[in-house]
Structure formats: structure tokens, C-alpha cells
Design a protein around this motif. Structure first.
Motif, PDB file in Angstrom:
ATOM      1  N   LYS A 169       0.890  -1.172   0.000  1.00  0.00           N
ATOM      2  CA  LYS A 169       0.000   0.000   0.000  1.00  0.00           C
ATOM      3  C   LYS A 169       0.928   1.222   0.000  1.00  0.00           C
ATOM      4  O   LYS A 169       1.717   1.386   0.921  1.00  0.00           O
ATOM      5  CB  LYS A 169      -0.885   0.002   1.246  1.00  0.00           C
ATOM      6  CG  LYS A 169      -2.015   1.023   1.166  1.00  0.00           C
ATOM      7  CD  LYS A 169      -3.028   0.811   2.275  1.00  0.00           C
ATOM      8  CE  LYS A 169      -4.173   1.827   2.150  1.00  0.00           C
ATOM      9  NZ  LYS A 169      -5.060   1.796   3.328  1.00  0.00           N
ATOM     10  N   GLU A 170       0.875   2.037  -1.062  1.00  0.00           N
ATOM     11  CA  GLU A 170       1.833   3.142  -1.179  1.00  0.00           C
ATOM     12  C   GLU A 170       1.096   4.471  -1.122  1.00  0.00           C
ATOM     13  O   GLU A 170       0.005   4.621  -1.661  1.00  0.00           O
ATOM     14  CB  GLU A 170       2.650   2.976  -2.465  1.00  0.00           C
ATOM     15  CG  GLU A 170       3.430   1.662  -2.418  1.00  0.00           C
ATOM     16  CD  GLU A 170       4.473   1.504  -3.501  1.00  0.00           C
ATOM     17  OE1 GLU A 170       4.445   2.277  -4.481  1.00  0.00           O
ATOM     18  OE2 GLU A 170       5.332   0.606  -3.355  1.00  0.00           O
ATOM     19  N   PHE A 171       1.728   5.421  -0.426  1.00  0.00           N
ATOM     20  CA  PHE A 171       1.170   6.760  -0.235  1.00  0.00           C
ATOM     21  C   PHE A 171       2.197   7.753  -0.769  1.00  0.00           C
ATOM     22  O   PHE A 171       3.384   7.601  -0.460  1.00  0.00           O
ATOM     23  CB  PHE A 171       0.927   7.038   1.245  1.00  0.00           C
ATOM     24  CG  PHE A 171       0.105   5.986   1.957  1.00  0.00           C
ATOM     25  CD1 PHE A 171       0.699   4.789   2.393  1.00  0.00           C
ATOM     26  CD2 PHE A 171      -1.246   6.174   2.191  1.00  0.00           C
ATOM     27  CE1 PHE A 171      -0.045   3.828   3.048  1.00  0.00           C
ATOM     28  CE2 PHE A 171      -2.010   5.204   2.840  1.00  0.00           C
ATOM     29  CZ  PHE A 171      -1.399   4.028   3.266  1.00  0.00           C
ATOM     30  N   GLU A 172       1.763   8.736  -1.537  1.00  0.00           N
ATOM     31  CA  GLU A 172       2.754   9.647  -2.133  1.00  0.00           C
ATOM     32  C   GLU A 172       2.201  11.059  -2.299  1.00  0.00           C
ATOM     33  O   GLU A 172       1.024  11.244  -2.583  1.00  0.00           O
ATOM     34  CB  GLU A 172       3.191   9.116  -3.509  1.00  0.00           C
ATOM     35  CG  GLU A 172       4.349   9.911  -4.108  1.00  0.00           C
ATOM     36  CD  GLU A 172       4.995   9.186  -5.288  1.00  0.00           C
ATOM     37  OE1 GLU A 172       4.260   8.737  -6.185  1.00  0.00           O
ATOM     38  OE2 GLU A 172       6.224   9.055  -5.283  1.00  0.00           O
ATOM     39  N   ARG A 173       3.068  12.024  -2.091  1.00  0.00           N
ATOM     40  CA  ARG A 173       2.768  13.418  -2.421  1.00  0.00           C
ATOM     41  C   ARG A 173       4.024  13.948  -3.099  1.00  0.00           C
ATOM     42  O   ARG A 173       5.092  13.953  -2.495  1.00  0.00           O
ATOM     43  CB  ARG A 173       2.452  14.205  -1.145  1.00  0.00           C
ATOM     44  CG  ARG A 173       2.390  15.710  -1.304  1.00  0.00           C
ATOM     45  CD  ARG A 173       1.050  16.161  -1.894  1.00  0.00           C
ATOM     46  NE  ARG A 173      -0.033  16.373  -0.924  1.00  0.00           N
ATOM     47  CZ  ARG A 173      -1.123  15.622  -0.826  1.00  0.00           C
ATOM     48  NH1 ARG A 173      -1.260  14.561  -1.607  1.00  0.00           N
ATOM     49  NH2 ARG A 173      -2.069  15.899   0.053  1.00  0.00           N
ATOM     50  N   VAL A 174       3.935  14.307  -4.361  1.00  0.00           N
ATOM     51  CA  VAL A 174       5.083  14.864  -5.082  1.00  0.00           C
ATOM     52  C   VAL A 174       4.923  16.370  -5.096  1.00  0.00           C
ATOM     53  O   VAL A 174       3.870  16.879  -5.484  1.00  0.00           O
ATOM     54  CB  VAL A 174       5.158  14.315  -6.530  1.00  0.00           C
ATOM     55  CG1 VAL A 174       6.325  14.964  -7.283  1.00  0.00           C
ATOM     56  CG2 VAL A 174       5.323  12.802  -6.517  1.00  0.00           C
TER      57      VAL A 174
ATOM     58  N   PHE B 276       6.657   9.966   0.699  1.00  0.00           N
ATOM     59  CA  PHE B 276       6.324   8.621   0.206  1.00  0.00           C
ATOM     60  C   PHE B 276       6.450   7.621   1.340  1.00  0.00           C
ATOM     61  O   PHE B 276       7.411   7.675   2.135  1.00  0.00           O
ATOM     62  CB  PHE B 276       7.281   8.227  -0.934  1.00  0.00           C
ATOM     63  CG  PHE B 276       7.125   6.804  -1.413  1.00  0.00           C
ATOM     64  CD1 PHE B 276       7.938   5.786  -0.917  1.00  0.00           C
ATOM     65  CD2 PHE B 276       6.147   6.478  -2.350  1.00  0.00           C
ATOM     66  CE1 PHE B 276       7.790   4.464  -1.343  1.00  0.00           C
ATOM     67  CE2 PHE B 276       5.991   5.157  -2.787  1.00  0.00           C
ATOM     68  CZ  PHE B 276       6.816   4.153  -2.284  1.00  0.00           C
ATOM     69  N   VAL B 277       5.463   6.728   1.418  1.00  0.00           N
ATOM     70  CA  VAL B 277       5.546   5.617   2.373  1.00  0.00           C
ATOM     71  C   VAL B 277       5.016   4.374   1.679  1.00  0.00           C
ATOM     72  O   VAL B 277       4.011   4.430   0.971  1.00  0.00           O
ATOM     73  CB  VAL B 277       4.691   5.856   3.637  1.00  0.00           C
ATOM     74  CG1 VAL B 277       4.812   4.669   4.602  1.00  0.00           C
ATOM     75  CG2 VAL B 277       5.098   7.131   4.348  1.00  0.00           C
ATOM     76  N   SER B 278       5.715   3.251   1.857  1.00  0.00           N
ATOM     77  CA  SER B 278       5.229   1.966   1.358  1.00  0.00           C
ATOM     78  C   SER B 278       5.012   1.047   2.557  1.00  0.00           C
ATOM     79  O   SER B 278       5.929   0.869   3.372  1.00  0.00           O
ATOM     80  CB  SER B 278       6.261   1.327   0.408  1.00  0.00           C
ATOM     81  OG  SER B 278       5.766   0.091  -0.071  1.00  0.00           O
ATOM     82  N   GLU B 279       3.808   0.525   2.675  1.00  0.00           N
ATOM     83  CA  GLU B 279       3.471  -0.414   3.753  1.00  0.00           C
ATOM     84  C   GLU B 279       3.176  -1.791   3.144  1.00  0.00           C
ATOM     85  O   GLU B 279       2.652  -1.863   2.036  1.00  0.00           O
ATOM     86  CB  GLU B 279       2.215   0.065   4.495  1.00  0.00           C
ATOM     87  CG  GLU B 279       2.363   1.380   5.232  1.00  0.00           C
ATOM     88  CD  GLU B 279       1.079   1.712   6.023  1.00  0.00           C
ATOM     89  OE1 GLU B 279       1.093   2.719   6.745  1.00  0.00           O
ATOM     90  OE2 GLU B 279       0.102   0.946   5.916  1.00  0.00           O
ATOM     91  N   PRO B 280       3.468  -2.904   3.814  1.00  0.00           N
ATOM     92  CA  PRO B 280       4.160  -3.011   5.102  1.00  0.00           C
ATOM     93  C   PRO B 280       5.677  -2.964   4.916  1.00  0.00           C
ATOM     94  O   PRO B 280       6.163  -2.986   3.775  1.00  0.00           O
ATOM     95  CB  PRO B 280       3.731  -4.401   5.578  1.00  0.00           C
ATOM     96  CG  PRO B 280       3.612  -5.192   4.298  1.00  0.00           C
ATOM     97  CD  PRO B 280       3.067  -4.222   3.282  1.00  0.00           C
ATOM     98  N   LEU B 281       6.396  -2.936   6.025  1.00  0.00           N
ATOM     99  CA  LEU B 281       7.867  -2.902   5.964  1.00  0.00           C
ATOM    100  C   LEU B 281       8.447  -4.313   6.035  1.00  0.00           C
ATOM    101  O   LEU B 281       9.671  -4.486   6.022  1.00  0.00           O
ATOM    102  CB  LEU B 281       8.423  -2.074   7.135  1.00  0.00           C
ATOM    103  CG  LEU B 281       7.910  -0.642   7.291  1.00  0.00           C
ATOM    104  CD1 LEU B 281       8.714   0.069   8.355  1.00  0.00           C
ATOM    105  CD2 LEU B 281       7.952   0.108   5.977  1.00  0.00           C
ATOM    106  N   ARG B 282       7.545  -5.310   6.166  1.00  0.00           N
ATOM    107  CA  ARG B 282       8.051  -6.682   6.249  1.00  0.00           C
ATOM    108  C   ARG B 282       7.327  -7.555   5.233  1.00  0.00           C
ATOM    109  O   ARG B 282       6.126  -7.395   5.001  1.00  0.00           O
ATOM    110  CB  ARG B 282       7.804  -7.248   7.658  1.00  0.00           C
ATOM    111  CG  ARG B 282       8.269  -8.708   7.750  1.00  0.00           C
ATOM    112  CD  ARG B 282       7.895  -9.377   9.045  1.00  0.00           C
ATOM    113  NE  ARG B 282       8.514 -10.718   9.112  1.00  0.00           N
ATOM    114  CZ  ARG B 282       8.351 -11.529  10.148  1.00  0.00           C
ATOM    115  NH1 ARG B 282       7.608 -11.161  11.176  1.00  0.00           N
ATOM    116  NH2 ARG B 282       8.961 -12.710  10.162  1.00  0.00           N
TER     117      ARG B 282
END
Ligand code: FAS
Ligand code: PHB
Length: 391
Positions: A177-182, A273-279
């Protein structure tokens, strides 16, 4: 095919990978770092300049604090300004804590030297890295090194290979699940062997655009100006930079400005930017492989440090069979990541003009700075986030 074996395979020899390797090896856990670039190339990248005190303490725990304590400069505060106000954020007075001015290049140099002294395995100029069997008791990483295909067998894989690495993309897209603001602008940064224009950092939001006056030491400055994404470094002569920088910082600071030739000049795009999960099974994402923050909050390198702290402590238990730490890693790290993501976004929207914004947005920025000028509570909130929330 040549096969190597280790406990933790680390993809990426930037600050995340090196710090994780340093802490794990100090705890008796064997690692191998696979780094795409040469050591000189890694060290040539000019990046972060501010260490949160939590990062300072972690570097101390890793045994790489000697040069930092000698050459680093503790800072008690910083300034946020616009055309009318100059607000001092007194970190020390408001939180009892400081930040350390010590460049990422220095941190990475110290870590490389410590790793060499420890005799750990760091393989440079590797290519075609592929990560396999993450859902098995043991995993493996295939890669090409010195012209031959090799295999690294391991218990765990740490994806420390930055935003453009392979680790995050090894997690199936439908599981991410990726979250982004450019942001619609970048930062043009220069290094110049000149004395700093001010004893503490100045974040300036002027009608001409954002500027940041930072430093590396008393004769090496790191200055930035906001530029359109269409700009290229070659569009910016040193003189053009100095003219633009001096009109964006407060006039009393500009009157002290000493200019000189740039020894480094680069443009960095800004994104959240964040990508979940980290594992994903035996794979754990660390640092820029999992998240990117705009540098306005000085959080990028420091978030990598807190990810490393959470993972290294968890892996020490995991190799002994206690898996609660690695089971909680993603949730625990993401809780701190999102708070830093919010702060970095808030600092960026508060200090930058956005093309096409309406007058209301300008009023919101003015009101935010005015509230900081008149409310110790508001300044304490900013200070707590800037010096770094607890790990
Ligand atoms: P890094 O990207 O530093 O390191 C990843 C490593 O993995 C690299 O050495 C790369 O060569 C290697 N790699 C990539 N793909 C690979 C593969 N397939 N196989 C093997 N190795 C691979 N943060 C701040 O706090 N303040 C700042 O002012 C600031 N400025 C920045 C400016 C720029 C231009 C950039 C890009 C980032 C900036 N950052 C800043 C953020 C930056 O400091 C990062 O947070 C920090 O480098 C994170 O470290 P790592 O997670 O190790 O990632
Ligand atoms: C830097 O010195 O490079 C620096 C300092 C503070 C920031 C970003 C960059 O917020």
C-alpha cells in the motif's frame, strides 16, 4: 555458482545498511552488505546535515561517535522567517535537547571505517540482485559480483537499498500500500567553503521563494533555494545562486553573507512517500527503501536511524528464536515514520509557495508563523518534532 552464508543479508551500503551492519556485528550477528556502487560514489553523495539526538546516541551505541563528538556542532535552535517575522525555535530551552550538525557523508565515512576495522563483509559494485525464498526458514540473494553469479544464503534480508532499490519491489505490488505526495518544486543545494551566514539554521519563506541557510562546519556552508522542477543545475551559475539566495534570506543575515565558488551543486526533487508493510516474510525494509520525506524537516537520515534501531534490536532476539520484535517491526517503525511524515509535510507546506496557490494559502502560512511567534506551546510542539520524537 559461488555460495556465501550469513545470518543477515543487507542490500545497500548507505547509512541504513552500514549502521545496521555495525550494530548487528557488535552484537555478534554476522552480516554481508551488497552495495551497487563503489565506496567513493556512496561517499560522494551530499545528503543530510542534521542529526537528531536519538541518532547521535545510536551512533554512540554503534561505536562511531569519536569524530562526530570532535567535529560535529551541537545546535540549540533554528530560525523560521518570512518577510515580516523571524521566529527563533529554542530547542534546548523548550525541550532540553539539541541537534547535531554533522553531515551524512561524515557519518557514512565513519561507518565504512568502523566496518573495515571490524572486518565485516561489504561487497561493492554488485549488480542484478534478486531476493528469493522469503517465505522459507532460510532465504537467499543471488547477485553478480566481479563478473560471476553468486548466492548469499541467509536467515533474514534487510532492504537498505533506497528509493530506487530492488527490496521494496520484491514485495508483490498487490500486497503493497503506497502513499505519495510529489511537490511541484525542488531544492537546488550548494556546498561552499565560506563561513556560515548565521550561527544557527535559517528556514526562510520569502516572496521570491524558500531558502535554507545550513552548514557543515565554521568554514563549509550548505545553502538551498527552492527551484521549479524544470530547472537544471546548468541553469544556475554560482552568481545567479548567490543573488537569489541573498534576496530570499533576511536582509540582516544577507548583509553578513560571504560568497565563494560552489564545490558541489545539485537539485533534489521533493516528495513524501511511504510503502506499507515494511516486512515481507524474512525481508525487512529500512530507510529510504520504505519512505521518503521532503528535507524541510531534516528527517530522512534520522528516520533511517530509528528504523535501524527497531530492526537491529528485533533481529538480536529473532536469531535466538524470539520473534515478537520482528513481528512488531513494521507496525512499530511505521508509527514513528508517519509522525515524521506529517512534520515534514507541515514544514514544507508552511515554508514554500506553491505555483497557482490562492491568497488564502498565503494567509495560512502567515498565521502559522504568527502563531509560532506568539505561542510557546506551538514552538515547543515544533521543537519536539524537529529534535526527534522518541524511538
Ligand atoms: P540511501 O539511498 O542513502 O542508500 C541506499 C544504498 O543502496 C545506496 O548506496 C545505493 O547505491 C544502494 N543500492 C540501491 N539499489 C541497489 C541494489 N539494487 N543493489 C545493491 N545496492 C543498491 N535527508 C535529510 O535528513 N536531510 C537532507 O538534507 C537530505 N537531503 C537529501 C538529498 C538528496 C538528493 C537525496 C536523494 C536524499 C536526501 N536526504 C536528506 C535523505 C537521505 O539523507 C536519506 O534519508 C538517506 O540517504 C537514507 O539512507 P539509506 O536508507 O541508506 O538510503
Ligand atoms: C542540510 O544541512 O543539508 C539540511 C539541514 C536541514 C534541513 C535539510 C538539509 O532541513
Amino acid at each position: 555458482m559461488t555460495t556465501l552464508t550469513t545470518q543477515v543479508a543487507i542490500i545497500g551500503g548507505g547509512p541504513s545498511g552500514l549502521l545496521l551492519s555495525q550494530l548487528l556485528n557488535k552484537a555478534g550477528i554476522d552480516t554481508v552488505i551488497l552495495e551497487r556502487a563503489t565506496r567513493d560514489h556512496v561517499l560522494s553523495r551530499i545528503r543530510a546535515g542534521i542529526l537528531e539526538w536519538g541518532t547521535v546516541e545510536l551512533l554512540r551505541e554503534a561505536g562511531v561517535d569519536a569524530r562526530m563528538d570532535k567535529e560535529g556542532i551541537p545546535h540549540d535552535g533554528c530560525y523560521l522567517t518570512d518577510e515580516e517575522l523571524m521566529v527563533h525555535i529554542d530547542f534546548k530551552g523548550l525541550t532540553g535537547k539539541q541537534v547535531m550538525v554533522y553531515g551524512q557523508t561524515e557519518v557514512t565515512t565513519d561507518l565504512y571505517n568502523a566496518q573495515a576495522a571490524m572486518g565485516t563483509t561489504v561487497l561493492h559494485e554488485v549488480s542484478d540482485v534478486e531476493i528469493h525464498d522469503l517465505d522459507q526458514a532460510k532465504s537467499y540473494v543471488d547477485f553478480t559480483h566481479e563478473g560471476t553469479r553468486k548466492r548469499l544464503e541467509c536467515l533474514y534480508v534487510a532492504g537498505c537499498d533506497g528509493f530506487h532499490g530492488v527490496s521494496r519491489k520484491t514485495i508483490p505490488e498487490e500486497k503493497r500500500k503506497e502513499f505519495e505526495r510529489v511537490y511541484p518544486f525542488g531544492w537546488l543545494g550548494i556546498l561552499s567553503e565560506t563561513p556560515p551566514v548565521n550561527d544557527e539554521l535559517i528556514y526562510s519563506n520569502s516572496r521570491h521563494g524558500f531558502a535554507l541557510a545550513s552548514m557543515r562546519n565554521e568554514n563549509l556552508v550548505r545553502y538551498y533555494v527552492q527551484v521549479p522542477l524544470t530547472d537544471k543545475v546548468e541553469d544556475w551559475s554560482d552568481q545567479r545562486f548567490w543573488d537569489e539566495f541573498s534576496r530570499r534570506i533576511p536582509s540582516e543575515a544577507a548583509s553578513r553573507l560571504v560568497t565563494g565558488p560552489s564545490i558541489e551543486k545539485s537539485i533534489a526533487p521533493l516528495r513524501s512517500f511511504v510503502s506499507e508493510p515494511l516486512r515481507w516474510g524474512n525481508l525487512f525494509l529500512v530507510g529510504d527503501s520504505a519512505h521518503i520525506v521532503p528535507p524541510t524537516g531534516a528527517k530522512g537520515l534520522n528516520l533511517a536511524a530509528s528504523d535501524v534501531y527497531y530492526l537491529y534490536t528485533a533481529l538480536i532476539d529473532a536469531v535466538k528464536g524470539k520473534t515478537s520484535g520482528i513481528d512488531e517491526y513494521s507496525t512499530r517503525a511505521l508509527a514513528r515514520i508517519w509522525k515524521a511524515m506529517r512534520f515534514s509535510w507541515q514544514m514544507t507546506t508552511m515554508l514554500h509557495r506553491f505555483d497557482g496557490e490562492d491568497a488564502f494559502a498565503e494567509q495560512m502560512r502567515k498565521a502559522t508563523l504568527n502563531h509560532l511567534a506568539t505561542s510557546e506551546t506551538a514552538r515547543r510542539d515544533l521543537a519536539e518534532n524537529y529534535i526527534g520524537l522518541p524511538f
